[in-house]
Design an enzyme around this catalytic site. Structure first.
Site, PDB file in Angstrom:
ATOM      1  CD  GLN A 296      -4.050  13.024 -43.535  1.00  0.00           C
ATOM      2  OE1 GLN A 296      -4.906  12.910 -42.660  1.00  0.00           O
ATOM      3  NE2 GLN A 296      -4.134  12.410 -44.700  1.00  0.00           N
TER       4      GLN A 296
ATOM      5  CG  ASP B 120      -5.483   6.525 -39.867  1.00  0.00           C
ATOM      6  OD1 ASP B 120      -6.691   6.748 -40.076  1.00  0.00           O
ATOM      7  OD2 ASP B 120      -4.574   7.246 -40.320  1.00  0.00           O
TER       8      ASP B 120
ATOM      9  CE  LYS C 229      -8.572  11.672 -42.618  1.00  0.00           C
ATOM     10  NZ  LYS C 229      -7.161  11.235 -42.656  1.00  0.00           N
TER      11      LYS C 229
END
Ligand code: NAP
Length: 282
Positions: free
Chosen positions: A97, A120, A53
């Site tokens: 995460q 997200d 990412k």
């Protein structure tokens, strides 16, 4: 003939477009969009995802930062980290995460993220917006799946769609997005009694179960479009949740693993970051 949906190629095209948008934003406000990823613990899979990412973000011109915390970090310390990133002017979007180390409450951490910085798209407010059909950052993988279906020219209006898996990050939100596009959606999970029959009726099949080759080729309705979200490590190879070889020749189109949904998830995180930066600038 079955089309192999080239997620890698589509993601590369989206990243090229984002590079231009990033340059425009940087020129307008004098600094690039900023993305932070908080990595707590030492899960090797998470470390790889986070590295990918951060690399992809840097390549499009996003300022990216990985905030690493040990597995011994407490819940209170992690919440304090989230508060700090929420307050940072150089960070437009971030994520923590998952999975978190055992004993931590992931929901409490997600709820602490400022909704406007929710990279997200899984903060409860943003999930509520998704359910209401109003704008907001959408969860990355479901957003990527819809882009792949459009890329494959799949008709969704009136289509029968089956979603296998009901997680918060994939199954549930993708079902909402498919309904928003007027598909008739059936949700399947581990207690679904006859998965083969459900799949056999579907024009669109989205599989996110994390079970290697769960969906057999002969279940698939001829002409269906299949999106395989599963990423399973088997004998040192990545395989999906669908028997890819069995689906070839039956499906109209199918995503490969790797090279299908994975690159799109990252591209959508970058898109959410650039959008957040653009909205903040306005
Ligand atoms: P998850 O939280 O692991 O949940 C799995 C879901 O699949 C659950 O709803 C479970 O049902 C259902 N399931 C499990 N076994 C099943 C079976 N035999 N028949 C039908 N349903 C079954 O799911 P996730 O986080 O969405 O991840 C799913 C997979 O997608 C994993 O392989 C993950 O690595 C992959 N993934 C890939 C990406 C990407 O970008 N490529 C992104 C996210 C996830 P119950 O609810 O009844 O337990």
């Amino acid at each position: 003939m079955t089309d192999i949906i080239d997620g890698k190629g589509l993601a590369a095209r989206i990243r090229r477009e984002l590079t231009q948008e990033c340059a425009d934003i940087t020129a307008r406000r004098g600094r690039p969009p900023g993305l932070a990823v908080v990595l707590c613990g030492d899960d090797p899979g998470s470390a790889t995802y986070v590295r990918n990412k951060a690399k992809a973000a840097t390549e499009v011109g996003i300022l990216s930062e990985v905030i690493r915390r040990p597995a011994t970090h407490s819940q209170a310390e992690l919440l304090a980290d989230v508060d700090q990133v929420n307050a940072r002017p150089d960070i437009d979007a971030f994520l923590v995460q998952l999975p978190l180390p055992a004993g931590m409450d992931a929901n409490a951490v997600i709820e602490r993220i400022a909704p406007e910085k929710d990279g997200d798209g899984i903060h409860p407010l943003n999930l509520g917006r998704l359910m209401m059909g109003v704008p907001g950052p959408r969860p990355c993988t479901p957003q990527g799946i819809l882009a792949l279906l459009d890329y494959a020219c799949t008709e969704l209006k009136g289509a029968r769609a089956v979603v296998i898996g009901r997680s918060l990050i994939v199954g549930k939100p993708v079902a909402l997005l498919l309904q928003e596009r007027h598909a008739t959606v059936t949700m399947c999970h581990s207690r679904t009694t006859n998965l083969a029959d459900e799949v056999a009726r579907a024009d669109v099949v989205v599989v996110a179960a994390g079970k290697p080759r769960l969906v057999r080729g002969e279940w698939i309705k001829p002409g269906a479009t299949v999106i395989d979200v599963g990423t399973n490590r088997v004998n040192d190879k990545w395989v999906g949740d669908v028997d890819f070889d069995g689906a070839i020749g039956r499906a109209q189109a199918i995503t490969p693993v790797p090279g299908g949904v994975g690159p799109m998830t990252i591209a959508m995180l970058l898109a959410n970051t650039v959008r957040a930066a653009s909205l903040r600038h306005r």
